[in-house]
Design a protein around this motif. Sequence first.
Motif, mmCIF file in Angstrom:
data_model
loop_
_atom_site.group_PDB
_atom_site.id
_atom_site.type_symbol
_atom_site.label_atom_id
_atom_site.label_comp_id
_atom_site.label_asym_id
_atom_site.label_seq_id
_atom_site.Cartn_x
_atom_site.Cartn_y
_atom_site.Cartn_z
ATOM 1 N N ARG A 48 32.953 53.966 37.169
ATOM 2 C CA ARG A 48 31.837 53.121 37.573
ATOM 3 C C ARG A 48 32.317 51.758 38.090
ATOM 4 N N TRP A 49 33.574 51.640 38.365
ATOM 5 C CA TRP A 49 34.122 50.378 38.839
ATOM 6 C C TRP A 49 35.279 50.678 39.790
ATOM 7 N N GLU A 50 35.896 49.637 40.278
ATOM 8 C CA GLU A 50 37.031 49.824 41.171
ATOM 9 C C GLU A 50 38.034 48.692 40.953
ATOM 10 N N VAL A 51 39.282 49.049 40.835
ATOM 11 C CA VAL A 51 40.344 48.047 40.721
ATOM 12 C C VAL A 51 40.876 47.775 42.129
ATOM 13 N N PHE A 84 48.031 40.427 42.735
ATOM 14 C CA PHE A 84 47.175 40.355 41.555
ATOM 15 C C PHE A 84 46.036 41.353 41.746
ATOM 16 N N SER A 85 45.374 41.708 40.653
ATOM 17 C CA SER A 85 44.284 42.671 40.747
ATOM 18 C C SER A 85 43.042 42.157 40.030
ATOM 19 N N VAL A 86 41.895 42.694 40.438
ATOM 20 C CA VAL A 86 40.612 42.413 39.792
ATOM 21 C C VAL A 86 39.859 43.729 39.654
ATOM 22 N N SER A 87 38.907 43.768 38.730
ATOM 23 C CA SER A 87 38.043 44.941 38.584
ATOM 24 C C SER A 87 36.652 44.579 39.088
ATOM 25 N N LEU A 88 36.096 45.414 39.949
ATOM 26 C CA LEU A 88 34.784 45.163 40.526
ATOM 27 C C LEU A 88 33.752 46.097 39.918
#
Length: 204
Positions: free
Chosen positions: A116-119, A155-159
Motif C-alpha cells: 500500500r506504499w512505495e519506496v 536517500f529514500s522515502v516511503s510514500l
Amino acid sequence: MFTGIVEELGTVVALDRGTDSARLTLRGPLVTSDATHGASIAVNGVCLTVVEHGDGEFTVDVMAETLHRSSLGALAPGDRVNLERAMAASSRFGGHVVQGHVDGTTTITAREPGERWEVVRFGLPDDLAPYLVEKGSITVDGVSLTVVDVTDGSFSVSLIPTTLDLTTLGHKGVGDPVNLEVDVLAKYVERLLATRFAPTEVAR
C-alpha cells in the motif's frame, strides 16, 4: 513559510522565458481562491510571488537564481505541479518548517512498490548530504517527507497512498528531476557550531 503539505495539484498554463528570467502561469483554483497580489505560493517547493491572478489561474515571475537552483525552468504547458499557499498563523503545523528556498535538484533513481506504499530513492548531492539523517525531514518538490535511510550518494522515502495520489511524486518516473530543500534547522546548527568552534587568532 510553508509546511510541505501539498494543497492542490496544479497545471502549467504557460512558461515565457526571457534572457535571464521567466514568467510562469499556472492553474490552481484552490490556491487562488483567496489569492491577492503579492501572496506567496509554493510551486514544486519554490516560494513564488503572485503578480497576477484570476479565473483560477495565477502568474509569477521566476528570476535567474531560481531557474538555476530549481527544476522550474524545465516545466512545459500541461505539466502538473505541487501547490501550497503560505501557512497561516492559525493553521495546524502538519509537516515541518519549509521556507520554499530550494537548495538543489536531483533525480529519482529507483521506485519499489509495496502493498500500500512505495519506496522511492533519490540521488543525494554531496553538498546536501551532511543535512540528511535517518528519520529526519526533507522536502521533495514541496512535499514534506521523512527520510527512511541515507547511503553514499542517495536517500529514500516511503510514500503513502495519499501522497502518491495527490502529489506529483506519484506520477514521476526514474530519471525525472525534483527540487530538494533540506531542514533549515540543520543549516542553522551547522552555522552556529562553525562560528563557536572557529579557530581564533593568537594575539602577538
